[in-house]
Design a protein around this motif. Structure first.
Motif, PDB file in Angstrom:
ATOM      1  N   VAL A 132      -6.984  -1.937   5.080  1.00  0.00           N
ATOM      2  CA  VAL A 132      -5.932  -2.915   5.390  1.00  0.00           C
ATOM      3  C   VAL A 132      -6.490  -4.090   6.191  1.00  0.00           C
ATOM      4  CG1 VAL A 132      -4.114  -1.180   5.270  1.00  0.00           C
ATOM      5  CG2 VAL A 132      -5.144  -1.707   7.474  1.00  0.00           C
TER       6      VAL A 132
ATOM      7  N   PHE B  97      -8.506   3.853   5.582  1.00  0.00           N
ATOM      8  CA  PHE B  97      -7.362   3.006   5.257  1.00  0.00           C
ATOM      9  C   PHE B  97      -7.172   1.907   6.287  1.00  0.00           C
ATOM     10  CE2 PHE B  97      -6.193   5.982   1.977  1.00  0.00           C
ATOM     11  CZ  PHE B  97      -5.585   5.151   1.044  1.00  0.00           C
TER      12      PHE B  97
ATOM     13  N   PHE C 260      -0.882  -1.081  -4.489  1.00  0.00           N
ATOM     14  CA  PHE C 260      -1.972  -0.112  -4.465  1.00  0.00           C
ATOM     15  C   PHE C 260      -1.405   1.305  -4.440  1.00  0.00           C
ATOM     16  CE2 PHE C 260      -3.884  -3.968  -2.744  1.00  0.00           C
ATOM     17  CZ  PHE C 260      -5.128  -3.995  -3.349  1.00  0.00           C
TER      18      PHE C 260
ATOM     19  N   CYS D  40      -2.041   4.980  -3.903  1.00  0.00           N
ATOM     20  CA  CYS D  40      -3.091   5.649  -3.125  1.00  0.00           C
ATOM     21  C   CYS D  40      -3.044   7.168  -3.280  1.00  0.00           C
ATOM     22  CB  CYS D  40      -2.944   5.286  -1.650  1.00  0.00           C
ATOM     23  SG  CYS D  40      -3.058   3.509  -1.336  1.00  0.00           S
TER      24      CYS D  40
ATOM     25  N   ILE E 213       0.866  -1.167   0.000  1.00  0.00           N
ATOM     26  CA  ILE E 213       0.000   0.000   0.000  1.00  0.00           C
ATOM     27  C   ILE E 213       0.905   1.220   0.000  1.00  0.00           C
ATOM     28  CG2 ILE E 213      -1.795   1.254   1.228  1.00  0.00           C
ATOM     29  CD1 ILE E 213      -2.717  -1.360   2.417  1.00  0.00           C
TER      30      ILE E 213
END
Length: 281
Positions: free
Chosen positions: A124, A120, A105, A107, A7
């Motif tokens: 997750v 977030f 990902f 973001c 992420i």
């Protein structure tokens, strides 16, 4: 076998998409499969192929036009809409990925999304519950080191994200290749408050001395924030970062060693019987 994800977060303009592109190109060169995912509803163009895109669910342009919101309010609405649709939309997208798949990902950049809101953390948690091994990659522009106050603020933001998300975390100092002076770069990769606080005091004035000391003590007590440099002109740079992330999420640790058929030569064991090279009895 496992499912793995990065992420990629950080302030707006810090080089998150460039990092994703550099990582994708590196993995392509070493023949390693990686899938890039766009989670920024305001994104317009990409240097890497997008495997799936939040804009198929909700886009900032549509939200601003239909609800009359500004760009920041519209982005918050988009991310809250994603949070409400994690199981339906994201769950459906992830169904096509299984063991040994690796997602990255990309973001959005607003720091309040991962420091102050629940979206977030919900994201997750959803990934972890679905069996994904997840690492957060926090990107910070290397030019922050030219202003000690900005660097301290960026380091505290990274720490806040680490505490909020409670995941394996790799901090990346991006755009190192654009720095004109790299002589003091190492001083910022492992921030030492004893070294940085005098510089901070000199740049902010005496009235901030107590605040500066408190920030330095906070970073020192947690002792979690360090950075890896990303120079996109140096292949070893992205390889080192990927290697650190692989360790954090235990990528490939349970994979069995394999020998390609075209690499196997029975003559190598010395007796041509395909054994371990020992003497025949």
């Amino acid at each position: 076998m496992g499912k793995y994800a990065q992420i990629v977060i950080g302030p707006a303009g810090c080089g998150k998409s460039t990092y994703c592109h550099t990582l994708y190109e590196h993995c392509l060169a070493i023949k390693r499969s990686v899938h890039c995912v766009n989670l920024d509803p305001a994104a317009e163009a990409f240097q890497y192929p997008v495997s799936f895109d939040i804009r198929d669910l909700v886009s900032l342009e549509d939200v601003v036009e239909e609800l009359g919101l500004g760009p920041n309010g519209g982005l918050l609405y988009c991310m809250e809409y994603l949070e409400d649709n994690l199981h339906d939309w994201l769950g459906e997208q992830l169904e096509s990925y299984g063991d040994d798949d690796y997602l990255v990902f990309d973001c959005p950049g607003q720091i309040e999304l991962y420091n102050h809101l629940s979206v977030f953390r919900s994201f997750v948690d959803f990934l972890k519950n679905d069996g994904w091994n997840v690492c957060v990659v926090y990107c910070l522009d290397a030019h922050f080191i030219t202003d000690i106050a900005k660097f301290m603020a960026g380091a505290l933001q990274a720490l806040a994200a680490m505490v909020k998300l409670e995941l394996p975390h790799v901090n990346v100092l991006t755009k190192v290749d654009l720095l004109e002076d790299k002589r003091h770069l190492d001083d910022f990769l492992f921030p030492d408050s004893a070294l940085l606080l005098p510089q901070l005091a000199a740049s902010t004035g005496p009235r901030f001395r107590a605040l500066n000391k408190a920030m330095g003590q906070l970073l020192e007590e947690f002792s979690l924030v360090s950075f890896m440099p990303l120079d996109i002109t140096d292949e070893d740079s992205i390889a080192d970062i990927l290697g650190q992330i692989d360790i954090a999420i235990q990528y490939g640790e349970d994979a069995e060693p394999r020998i390609r058929e075209d690499e196997y030569d029975p003559e190598r064991d010395g007796d041509g019987d395909g054994g371990d090279g020992g003497d025949d009895i």
